[in-house]
Enzyme design. Structure first.
Site, PDB file in Angstrom:
ATOM      1  N   SER A 261       0.671   4.202  -8.031  1.00 30.23           N
ATOM      2  CA  SER A 261      -0.643   3.654  -7.727  1.00 30.23           C
ATOM      3  C   SER A 261      -1.772   4.410  -8.426  1.00 30.23           C
ATOM      4  O   SER A 261      -1.761   4.548  -9.630  1.00 30.23           O
ATOM      5  CB  SER A 261      -0.809   3.630  -6.209  1.00 30.23           C
ATOM      6  N   HIS A 402       3.629  -2.528  -1.803  1.00 31.06           N
ATOM      7  CA  HIS A 402       3.095  -1.446  -2.613  1.00 31.06           C
ATOM      8  C   HIS A 402       3.640  -0.102  -2.120  1.00 31.06           C
ATOM      9  O   HIS A 402       3.296   0.340  -1.029  1.00 31.06           O
ATOM     10  CB  HIS A 402       1.571  -1.507  -2.427  1.00 31.06           C
TER      11      HIS A 402
HETATM   12  C1  GCU Z   1      -6.323   1.055  -3.586  1.00 29.66           C
HETATM   13  C2  GCU Z   1      -6.960   0.867  -4.943  1.00 29.66           C
HETATM   14  C3  GCU Z   1      -5.923   0.798  -6.048  1.00 29.66           C
HETATM   15  C4  GCU Z   1      -4.981   1.973  -5.969  1.00 29.66           C
HETATM   16  C5  GCU Z   1      -4.389   2.054  -4.572  1.00 29.66           C
HETATM   17  C6  GCU Z   1      -3.515   3.294  -4.316  1.00 29.66           C
HETATM   18  O1  GCU Z   1      -5.656  -0.089  -3.201  1.00 29.66           O
HETATM   19  O2  GCU Z   1      -7.755  -0.282  -4.885  1.00 29.66           O
HETATM   20  O3  GCU Z   1      -6.525   0.771  -7.333  1.00 29.66           O
HETATM   21  O4  GCU Z   1      -3.985   1.868  -6.954  1.00 29.66           O
HETATM   22  O5  GCU Z   1      -5.435   2.136  -3.633  1.00 29.66           O
HETATM   23  O6  GCU Z   1      -3.684   4.306  -4.948  1.00 29.66           O
HETATM   24  O7  GCU Z   1      -2.666   3.210  -3.416  1.00 29.66           O
END
Ligand code: GCU
Length: 427
Positions: A261, A402
């Site tokens: 992420s 995610h």
């Molecule tokens: C949020 C953010 C993302 C990121 C994510 C994370 O959702 O909007 O850009 O990748 O956090 O780091 O889990």
């Protein structure tokens, strides 16, 4: 008079409401494939002056620097020149970790510029079986502190969490994200892993700079292209590599950078800048990471730069709701990894990170691999869930949310075995 004021007020309220509605409609996240704009991706192999690139040499001397310049001046910000002094202290060591299969070390990094210091704690596991030959190494951050990666009470709290311990005790939970760093699985396959809490390098908050490594390094004059958290996190990953490459148990030719992420965004930027990383792995990195911005699907530049103003350089906000005007896109960032190996992974329910945009980005980076006589992704069609692609560019999409899971790690280990020519052990 009063009446006029009331009318004036109500007009103002109506106008404000209308504007608000327009703004929220505009900012509504797009999850509809049919609403993806007709975008044209910037050319990978044509220089800004129109010259075509046909050889790896031309790419390296002409086109690569142009793309690099865009990402460092307009996306992540410029990494300042100059090195910091770093002292390393092994604060704990267990030669019989994980049932005797590994050695665990905890190493305190003290960065200094002569005036200020910053401390960060690395957690290291290396396989006792490859002590003599040197093990391939994964380098990456964790979100919740080293203690959050394991239930082992010998693992110390990361300095950042120590500093806030009185305020947020829930952050001190041990092992909360242990599945994200499956050390035993990594060790069983003959790999080493080094992780550090990313907050130790730059606390992930709007006002985090004051407690970050950024204080110790010179800043560039141009405010718009000044680096922020992602740039500094990338710098921190290279600092870990500085230490790893001197360790007798590590194979310095086999360092892999990995991130999930927001840390995937940082891992990509580190992997692009630092050629010592031979494999660069982006797990669900999404907007500002692997995903194409011009698709405007899921998270947008508007959202990310508003919600996380401390991540990218200020100039990136110029492209908020102006993705069509971007002179470059993220497939070009991925191409900067070549001829080193790249792996991009998505998750089926992670629409916010735009799995298709992540895949297409790696696909459109692939002509660069061809230029080097390597094999990237060959089809514009995404593979099915559970059908990973393991060419010189790897890709898989996992069922689910995610996250980074042992399933993802299994594929990264397979990919690295292939890249480094290891026989698969203990799978
Ligand atoms: C949020 C953010 C993302 C990121 C994510 C994370 O959702 O909007 O850009 O990748 O956090 O780091 O889990």
């Amino acid at each position: 008079m009063m009446r006029t004021t009331v009318i004036f007020k109500s007009v103002a309220i109506t106008l404000a409401l209308l504007c608000g509605m327009a703004a929220s409609a505009k900012s509504k996240t797009n999850y509809d494939e049919s609403k993806v704009p007709n975008y044209i991706l910037p050319e990978l192999l044509t220089c800004n002056d129109g010259t075509k690139v046909t050889t790896a040499q031309e790419w390296e001397s002409r086109r690569r620097p142009e793309i690099m310049e865009f990402f460092s001046k307009s996306v992540y910000g410029q990494t300042p020149e100059g090195e910091l002094k770093v002292k390393y202290k092994v604060v704990a060591k267990d030669r019989k970790a994980l049932g005797g299969k590994a050695t665990m070390q905890q190493v305190m990094f003290t960065f200094s510029n002569g005036k200020m210091v910053q401390r960060a704690l690395a957690l290291v596991y290396y396989p006792n079986s490859r002590k003599k030959t040197g093990a391939p190494v994964f380098i990456g951050y964790n979100f919740k502190g080293n203690h959050g990666t394991s239930n082992d009470t010998k693992i110390l709290y990361s300095p950042y969490f120590d500093s806030i311990s009185n305020r947020k005790s829930e952050l001190l939970q041990r092992g909360v994200q242990s599945e994200r760093w499956p050390m035993e699985q990594i060790i069983d396959r003959g790999y080493a892993a080094v992780t550090m809490c990313y907050h130790d390098i730059y606390p992930d908050r709007e006002d985090g700079a004051a407690q970050s490594l950024i204080r110790l390094l010179p800043t560039t004059k141009d405010e718009g292209s000044r680096w922020q958290a992602i740039g500094v996190w990338a710098y921190g990953l290279s600092s870990i590599a500085d230490w790893v490459e001197r360790q007798p148990w590590a194979n310095r030719e086999q360092m892999c950078v990995i991130g999930h992420s927001r840390q995937g965004k940082a891992a990509l930027w580190a992997g692009v800048q630092d050629e010592r990383f031979k494999v660069v792995i982006s797990n669900n990195s999404g907007c500002g990471g692997a995903a194409l911005s011009k698709r405007v699907f899921g998270e947008s530049i508007r959202f990310i730069t508003k919600r996380f103003p401390h991540w990218f350089c200020k100039d990136f906000t110029k492209y908020s709701e102006r993705e069509a005007e971007l002179p470059f896109d993220q497939h070009q960032l991925l191409a900067l990894v070549a001829p080193r190996h790249l792996y991009v992974a998505s998750a089926s329910l992670d629409r916010w990170a735009d799995p298709k945009g992540e895949y297409l980005s790696a696909y459109h980076a692939s002509p660069l691999y061809k230029l080097y006589g390597m094999k990237g992704l060959e089809s514009e069609q995404m593979p099915k869930i559970g059908e990973p692609i393991m060419n010189d560019v790897g890709y898989h999409i996992r069922e689910g949310k995610h996250n980074i899971t042992p399933y993802d790690w299994g594929h990264y280990l397979d990919f690295c075995d292939k890249v480094f020519g290891y026989k698969v052990v203990n799978k």
